[in-house]
Motif scaffolding. Sequence first.
Motif, mmCIF file in Angstrom:
data_model
loop_
_atom_site.group_PDB
_atom_site.id
_atom_site.type_symbol
_atom_site.label_atom_id
_atom_site.label_comp_id
_atom_site.label_asym_id
_atom_site.label_seq_id
_atom_site.Cartn_x
_atom_site.Cartn_y
_atom_site.Cartn_z
ATOM 1 N N GLY A 59 83.111 -52.847 18.792
ATOM 2 C CA GLY A 59 81.706 -53.137 18.550
ATOM 3 C C GLY A 59 80.893 -51.862 18.496
ATOM 4 O O GLY A 59 81.393 -50.774 18.812
ATOM 5 N N ALA A 60 79.615 -51.987 18.121
ATOM 6 C CA ALA A 60 78.804 -50.786 17.935
ATOM 7 C C ALA A 60 77.372 -50.942 18.425
ATOM 8 O O ALA A 60 76.544 -50.071 18.192
ATOM 9 N N GLY A 61 77.087 -52.040 19.137
ATOM 10 C CA GLY A 61 75.738 -52.259 19.631
ATOM 11 C C GLY A 61 75.587 -51.871 21.091
ATOM 12 O O GLY A 61 76.510 -51.349 21.720
ATOM 13 N N ASN A 62 74.406 -52.145 21.644
ATOM 14 C CA ASN A 62 74.150 -51.802 23.040
ATOM 15 C C ASN A 62 75.039 -52.584 23.998
ATOM 16 O O ASN A 62 75.401 -52.084 25.068
ATOM 17 N N VAL B 253 85.662 -46.854 22.314
ATOM 18 C CA VAL B 253 84.926 -47.758 21.431
ATOM 19 C C VAL B 253 85.512 -47.635 20.034
ATOM 20 O O VAL B 253 85.572 -46.527 19.480
ATOM 21 N N LEU B 254 85.944 -48.756 19.472
ATOM 22 C CA LEU B 254 86.462 -48.784 18.105
ATOM 23 C C LEU B 254 85.379 -49.310 17.182
ATOM 24 O O LEU B 254 84.812 -50.376 17.422
ATOM 25 N N VAL C 28 83.150 -42.187 27.922
ATOM 26 C CA VAL C 28 83.624 -43.119 26.894
ATOM 27 C C VAL C 28 83.960 -42.341 25.625
ATOM 28 O O VAL C 28 83.211 -41.456 25.210
ATOM 29 N N GLN C 29 85.092 -42.668 25.016
ATOM 30 C CA GLN C 29 85.507 -42.034 23.766
ATOM 31 C C GLN C 29 85.207 -42.957 22.587
ATOM 32 O O GLN C 29 85.000 -44.157 22.754
ATOM 33 N N PHE C 30 85.200 -42.375 21.380
ATOM 34 C CA PHE C 30 84.885 -43.147 20.173
ATOM 35 C C PHE C 30 85.973 -42.930 19.126
ATOM 36 O O PHE C 30 86.354 -41.787 18.850
#
Length: 415
Positions: free
Chosen positions: A244-247, A266-267, A290-292
């Motif tokens: 996901g990419a939101g808050n 986070v993917l 946290v990594q992305f």
Amino acid sequence: MKNNKTTREADRCLTCKNARCSGGCPISTAIPQIIELYRNGDLDKAGEILFENNPLSLICSMVCPHEDNCMGNCILGIKGEPVDFPSIEKEISTKYLNENVFSQETKLDDRIAVIGSGPSGVTLAFILAKKGYKVTIFEKHSKLGGVLRYGIPEFRLPKDILDTIEKRLVELGVKIRYNDLIGPVNNVEKLLEDGYSAVFIGTGVWNPKPLRIKGETFGHVHYAINYLKSPESFDLGEKVAVIGAGNVAMDAARTAKRLGADKVTVLYRKGIKDMKATKTEIREAEEDGVQFSLYTTPKEIVDEGIIVTQTKLVVDIDNNEKLRNIDDSQTFLQYDSIIIAVSQNPANNIVSNTQENIETNKSGLVLIDAAGHTTKNGIFASGDIVTGARTVVEAVVSTKKVAAAIEEYILNLKK
């Protein structure tokens, strides 16, 4: 006693006549006026103005996307650092909420049912109870707050604030029925039959939106909205992927990291600039470790992790960007747990148990008119149940309008 840091911030403010900060605030907070009162030491008056304009002023000072609103529009931010108004607002609103005893302006006979105690429900209850209406909140959980309590982590919003809000509502005569889900036993018709003049639906969006990929029902897969309700209940292991990419995705990732996961990634199928999360949320997630993994699209969940495909943005002949899968880029990523955070949909327990339909759109969101009235007479709604997941301040803005419409509706009933 004023805080030294916030005092310095207040002294930096130019108190612009046509303040861009107020214009950029969804609820039009009178920021220059508040800062001037703060400078003069009149925190009580400043707190009163903030609360009357926004009953959730304290909460908004902590969870609003300030970079898009007040701070993002501060003129000092053009060439330097914007004034940190949220810190000033937090100090003022904390004092006001903790030190003032709330009372009703008058006593009215009309009853209002409020379904849900999230941002919309609490806002409506404050506004109408203060004016003298008999307000009862129906909350399906065991504590007040809705998404504020069960969707926002403690490190972003301490839960004792919600306990104080509950005390203030009780002071105003608000009754709260906990563990009471409207629909299966009592429906909105029953509320109207029992003499409620109006019913307000502010239940938010609690059903997670699925990815619809293979393996999504496996035991090591969780939805973020469920995880955030009680993260201590989950044993995620050492390596966690958040899709996901939101808050909400950032909150889930940061919570997992803070509760002991060694590696949280986070993917996301696009790039950082396309993420819906605020820059502040992304930066703080990075600070938490946290990594992305960007341009990464989940294809299938397996016992040991997730199969993904790499993507890229390409520009077509019309100069439009399109996302494309990269050929032969499918790969396996090992994770102990997968958290899915790609939005939420509303539950239908109220709508499905109503004899005369409350109309919804294809996503299940309640349809309302400009005044917040649903397609069933006497039933109103606002907040996420109408708009889908939005910010707290947006819920407050829309609910203030609905509160006025409910008052007008009740007055017309008496004519």
